[in-house]
Write an enzyme that holds these catalytic residues in place. Structure first.
Site, PDB file in Angstrom:
ATOM      1  N   GLU A 161     -50.188  38.775 -29.850  1.00 44.73           N
ATOM      2  CA  GLU A 161     -50.318  38.519 -28.415  1.00 44.73           C
ATOM      3  C   GLU A 161     -50.337  37.016 -28.163  1.00 44.73           C
ATOM      4  O   GLU A 161     -51.362  36.418 -27.841  1.00 44.73           O
ATOM      5  CB  GLU A 161     -51.568  39.216 -27.887  1.00 44.73           C
ATOM      6  CG  GLU A 161     -51.493  40.729 -28.050  1.00 44.73           C
ATOM      7  CD  GLU A 161     -52.795  41.441 -27.751  1.00 44.73           C
ATOM      8  OE1 GLU A 161     -53.785  40.748 -27.407  1.00 44.73           O
ATOM      9  OE2 GLU A 161     -52.847  42.683 -27.851  1.00 44.73           O
ATOM     10  N   HIS A 203     -56.191  38.525 -23.894  1.00 42.50           N
ATOM     11  CA  HIS A 203     -55.300  39.441 -24.607  1.00 42.50           C
ATOM     12  C   HIS A 203     -53.935  39.461 -23.945  1.00 42.50           C
ATOM     13  O   HIS A 203     -53.747  38.948 -22.836  1.00 42.50           O
ATOM     14  CB  HIS A 203     -55.875  40.866 -24.613  1.00 42.50           C
ATOM     15  CG  HIS A 203     -56.967  41.085 -25.608  1.00 42.50           C
ATOM     16  ND1 HIS A 203     -56.779  41.729 -26.808  1.00 42.50           N
ATOM     17  CD2 HIS A 203     -58.272  40.728 -25.592  1.00 42.50           C
ATOM     18  CE1 HIS A 203     -57.913  41.773 -27.480  1.00 42.50           C
ATOM     19  NE2 HIS A 203     -58.833  41.165 -26.756  1.00 42.50           N
ATOM     20  N   GLU A 229     -56.186  40.734 -19.628  1.00 40.90           N
ATOM     21  CA  GLU A 229     -54.901  41.131 -20.188  1.00 40.90           C
ATOM     22  C   GLU A 229     -53.776  40.479 -19.383  1.00 40.90           C
ATOM     23  O   GLU A 229     -53.726  40.619 -18.155  1.00 40.90           O
ATOM     24  CB  GLU A 229     -54.739  42.655 -20.137  1.00 40.90           C
ATOM     25  CG  GLU A 229     -55.828  43.437 -20.853  1.00 40.90           C
ATOM     26  CD  GLU A 229     -55.511  43.644 -22.320  1.00 40.90           C
ATOM     27  OE1 GLU A 229     -54.403  43.252 -22.740  1.00 40.90           O
ATOM     28  OE2 GLU A 229     -56.357  44.214 -23.030  1.00 40.90           O
TER      29      GLU A 229
END
Length: 918
Positions: A373, A466, A539
């Site tokens: 990531e 993330h 995220e």
């Protein structure tokens, strides 16, 4: 230091202190000019003391006008090695790869699917030419050791020159963060690519990053990745791969989106390399592209690469800035399995004194626990650039908080090109609760750092950055604070503010606040369990935005960095002393949730209706790493040195044939056994049983690692308790009865019991021993009586000692009754703990027990046909004896469960007890 050396040092410090106090008393504190002179004098004090002591290691700070001495940190406390440490089996090329940062002048749009994207014909076994192949992932089953620069031997060629032509592409991925295991040339311009799984695993193929040479400009090439493991992907929603050209770099152009005819689909291949032999479907990603230049050196990647070396260069620039060093401290938190440093930054303004420092709240920010990531690292770099800048907002943040920042939690995975796991072969974001410090040092030390920080001050917020591969936009996962009513909806305020500050990149509708059991090992929930109310996972998509003026465009590195800026800006809004913004957000949240509840429950929703907020949300559908939980790979692959009871291995049930079952039971008594032999064996067993008035304690004795096969225990009991043919059908054997939890000798009379009387509870015995009584439980003893129309036949419990020694004490609760022709065992409660009895059957039995326990109106007896008994109980009764009365499940076992089941038999007249009597 000797006493002679200490004396002049202490004298010099004392003289310096007296001089400082004398000079301070002559200064008028009310005069501004004299205040400036005092500040200048303070700045001169460290120089004077250094000259007096002839050292530069002492630092002077002031706390309420009182100087505090401390030692200067060593200059080489944090170093930046030029080469990272790799697993010893990894071959690494010596080429230094560096990419420039570049942002396109206009946002790059999503790919528009036409619905006519073709699926290439897969290359079968033996077809196609393998032009590139590496096998480093399968050389060792688990991580053993590391070396600077990887393998010590010479670098072997991964390219098959026999299959090379003038138009064949040259592939390479043996560099930092690279991932490509094999390339097969299907046709002249068509290639099938196989990604390397995370090292020491057979899973997690998503990240790709490799180099291509010897291309032709203007020619359409097709690349197809054939071993992806996720069923959904952003490539089905407009995302395009990335291309970097060394020739374009000379013109200042960096990474740019490329590709046409993009399609993500399920292929016909299957993965059967798992230990459990389960078959997992593979998915393919195919796209076409044209390279801009002939004979260029190009790179293809899933997302903008961000390597460990890139982070080290960035941290080196930070530490070399003297202005930044005054409020930023860089240290090594720990070292990874391979020996690479895990850095931690402490950022806060200084000079306010120790008391003021302790009153500051802390903020903990981490990133890159999942090495593939890379967008999380770009977001982290933007966060650090803003926080370490010279703006007023950055200064205010440093004055208000103490920041603990871990920019890369999994350096080993980043270096070798993993997508999700560390070199332990496990997902670190499922192991924040681990006690294995040596196997998971990065997350263990991070949690330990947070625990020590919470002992010193309050932690206002924790956030882990993330990347998300299946959703567009940016969003957060949080934790519902259901325990404290005063904090209801407060965990949603920060994400809502973030959506207002970054309205075209952040989606509050995509935020979730569920606490799932499967995610207990994540950093978000682990920190929340420690007491951090605002614990989040932020995220950021691999794709782009579907919001506002950025709708339908990819994120660039500048967009990813800007999310770090917005995070800092939102932190200022959230901690604003003026509660106006917070109050406004709470009202908006209440209105949004009320509307959502009404839409879910209907228009007749009442305002006083009780509901759970988590019921309105779907699960936090991140990547499923449940198959990456558990012990690290190097412990699982070691030879078994502990008993199997301590490390049970789930195995699939295997059906055995009748011959195989009989071969496992050589001592079983067959139907054609002579009665004399049977009687003699029973006499031998009875002679070893305790006398009627005694109680014998049997301790569990079983060889380590020995398991009893399913049904074997019941077979042995059937062999042991078959009565002799001379037994009279109404004869009552001498047994030891229960009275007030004590064994009492029977007088030989037939005892009856009243079904409406209350049962006595037996004394609980500790594990692992249990007591076996030749008796009945307290629920079947005098003075309680059955109705006069019902009688019960009782015999001793004839169970071999060798069988009892193999049973677990807290599960042995069977009461056995017999007559001349039949045997009855209390099914459902005779479950040896070490047997392979189905857990589903046990759970079903327990549910039945609890249900019958709650229903106090159920009669003690119920009518049960003999045909419903378990199939392993022999049925030898005549037609007149086809029905027996089985009491409902009442009583108490060793674990406190009310579990008793007795088998009764009617008289020869079947209508003595009818269903209406139950």
């Amino acid at each position: 230091m000797s006493e002679a050396e200490k004396t002049p040092t202490l004298a010099a410090v004392r003289n310096w202190w007296n001089t400082y106090q004398l000079g301070k008393s002559d200064i008028n504190a009310s005069n501004t000019e004299e205040d400036e002179e005092e500040s200048a004098g303070r700045r001169q004090l460290p120089t004077d003391l250094s000259q007096t002591l002839r050292t530069r290691q002492l630092l002077i700070d002031f706390d309420g006008g009182r100087p505090i001495l401390s030692l200067r940190a060593p200059l080489d406390l944090v170093n930046f090695p030029s080469t990272s440490r790799w697993p010893i089996e990894c071959e690494v090329i010596s080429d230094i790869i560096h990419h420039i940062e570049w942002d396109p002048p206009e946002p790059e749009p999503f790919y528009q699917h036409t619905g006519h994207e073709s699926i290439p014909t897969p290359a079968g076994e033996g077809t196609g030419k393998v032009v590139y192949c590496i096998d480093q992932a399968s050389k060792r089953p688990y991580f053993t050791c590391s070396h600077v620069g990887g393998s010590r031997g010479p670098i072997s060629s991964a390219t098959s020159f026999e299959n090379q032509t003038d138009v064949t592409l040259e592939f390479e991925s043996r560099f930092e963060s690279g991932n490509l295991q094999q390339a097969v040339q299907v046709s002249v311009y068509d290639y099938e690519l196989t990604l390397r799984t995370d090292m020491y695993t057979t899973k997690h193929t998503q990240w790709f990053y490799f180099r291509v040479r010897n291309m032709k400009a203007g020619v359409t090439y097709r690349f197809t990745i054939v071993n992806l493991m996720k069923s959904t992907s952003l490539y089905s929603h407009g995302m395009r791969p990335l291309l970097y050209s060394e020739r374009a770099k000379e013109k200042g152009v960096g990474w740019q989106r490329t590709g046409s005819n993009i399609r993500h689909y399920r292929n016909r291949s299957r993965n059967t390399n798992h230990d459990d032999s389960d078959t997992i479907a593979f998915y393919s990603l195919t796209w076409t592209l044209q390279f801009p230049y002939d004979s260029d050196t190009c790179y293809l990647a899933h997302c903008y690469p961000y390597t460990y070396s890139h982070l080290q260069r960035h941290l080196q620039r930070i530490s070399s800035n003297s202005a930044v060093a005054s409020y930023c401290t860089l240290r090594v938190l720990c070292h990874s399995l391979a020996g690479n440093a895990v850095y931690v930054l402490t950022i806060s303004s200084r000079g306010g004194g120790r008391v003021e420092e302790r009153t500051k709240k802390a903020v903990v920010v981490t990133a890159r626990v999942h090495p593939g990531e890379t967008n999380a690292s770009w977001m982290m770099e933007g966060f650090l650039d803003f926080l370490l800048g010279d703006s007023e907002d950055a200064q205010l943040l440093r004055d208000t908080f103490v920041f603990k920042v871990v920019p890369m939690l999994n350096p080993d995975g980043v270096i070798v090109g993993n997508y999700r796991c560390s070199l332990a072969g496990r997902d670190l974001n499922r192991n924040y609760k681990t006690s294995l410090r040596d196997s998971f040092p990065c997350v263990w030390h991070t949690r330990n750092m947070v625990e020590r920080l919470m002992a010193e001050t309050d932690v206002a917020l924790y956030c882990d950055f993330h990347g998300h591969n299946r959703k567009h936009n940016t969003f957060m996962y949080g934790c519902n604070n259901r325990s404290d009513a005063s904090l209801k909806l407060h965990e949603r305020i920060f994400p809502l503010m973030m959506s207002k500050n970054a309205s075209n990149k952040f989606s509050f509708k995509s935020c979730k606040f569920r606490v799932q059991k499967s995610k207990e090992g994540t950093g978000r929930i682990a920190m929340w369990r420690l007491g951090i109310k605002n614990s989040y996972t932020m995220e950021v998509t691999f794709g782009g935005s579907t919001l506002g003026d950025r709708r339908g465009t990819h994120f660039t590195t500048r967009d990813l960095k800007s999310l770090g800026f917005y995070f800092c800006d939102t932190l200022l809004d959230y901690c604003d002393p003026d509660p106006t913004k917070t109050t406004y957000c709470l009202r908006e949240l209440a209105g949004v949730l009320t509307k959502k509840v009404r839409g879910t429950l209907g228009k007749d929703f009442a305002t006083n209706c009780k509901f759970s907020l988590s019921e309105l949300e779907t699960s936090t559908s991140g990547s499923n790493s449940s198959d990456s939980d558990g012990l690290p790979a190097h412990l699982l692959k070691q030879p078994q040195t502990v008993p199997t009871e301590q490390t049970p291995v789930k195995k699939k049930k295997k059906c055995l044939s009748r011959k195989e079952r009989n071969s496992l039971r050589p001592e079983r008594v067959t139907d054609n056994t002579q009665p004399k032999d049977l009687q003699s064996s029973i006499k031998d067993i009875e002679s070893k049983l305790p006398r009627e008035d005694t109680v014998k304690e049997v301790v569990q004795e079983r060889p380590v690692g020995q398991h009893r096969k399913k049904g074997q225990a019941n077979v042995l009991i059937r062999k042991a308790v078959i009565p002799p043919p001379t037994a009279h059908p109404v004869e009552v054997s001498q047994v030891t009865l229960w009275h007030d939890c004590k064994p009492v000798k029977d007088d030989g009379k037939i005892n009856f019991i009243n079904s409406n009387q209350q049962h006595h509870r037996c004394t609980r015995h500790p594990f692992p021993s249990y007591k076996v009584y030749r008796a009945l439980p307290p629920s079947l003893t005098a003075p309680y009586r059955f109705p006069s129309t019902i009688y019960m036949k009782m015999v001793p419990d004839i169970v071999p000692k060798r069988l009892l020694s193999s049973f677990s004490s807290d599960t042995f609760n069977a009461h056995i009754f017999r007559d001349r022709n039949s045997l009855r065992v209390s099914e459902g409660f005779f479950v040896p703990e070490e047997s392979s009895t189905s857990h589903r059957y046990i759970a079903k039995t327990k549910q039945q027990n609890e249900k019958q326990e709650e229903d106090s109106s159920v009669s003690l007896l119920r009518r049960k046909p003999l045909g419903d008994l378990p199939p392993d109980i022999p049925q030898r009764e005549s037609e007149s004896e086809r029905n027996v009365c089985v009491p409902a499940l009442r009583g108490s076992d060793l674990r406190g469960k009310r579990l008793i089941k007795k088998t009764l038999e009617e008289k020869r007249h079947p209508r003595v007890l009818s269903p209406s009597d139950v």
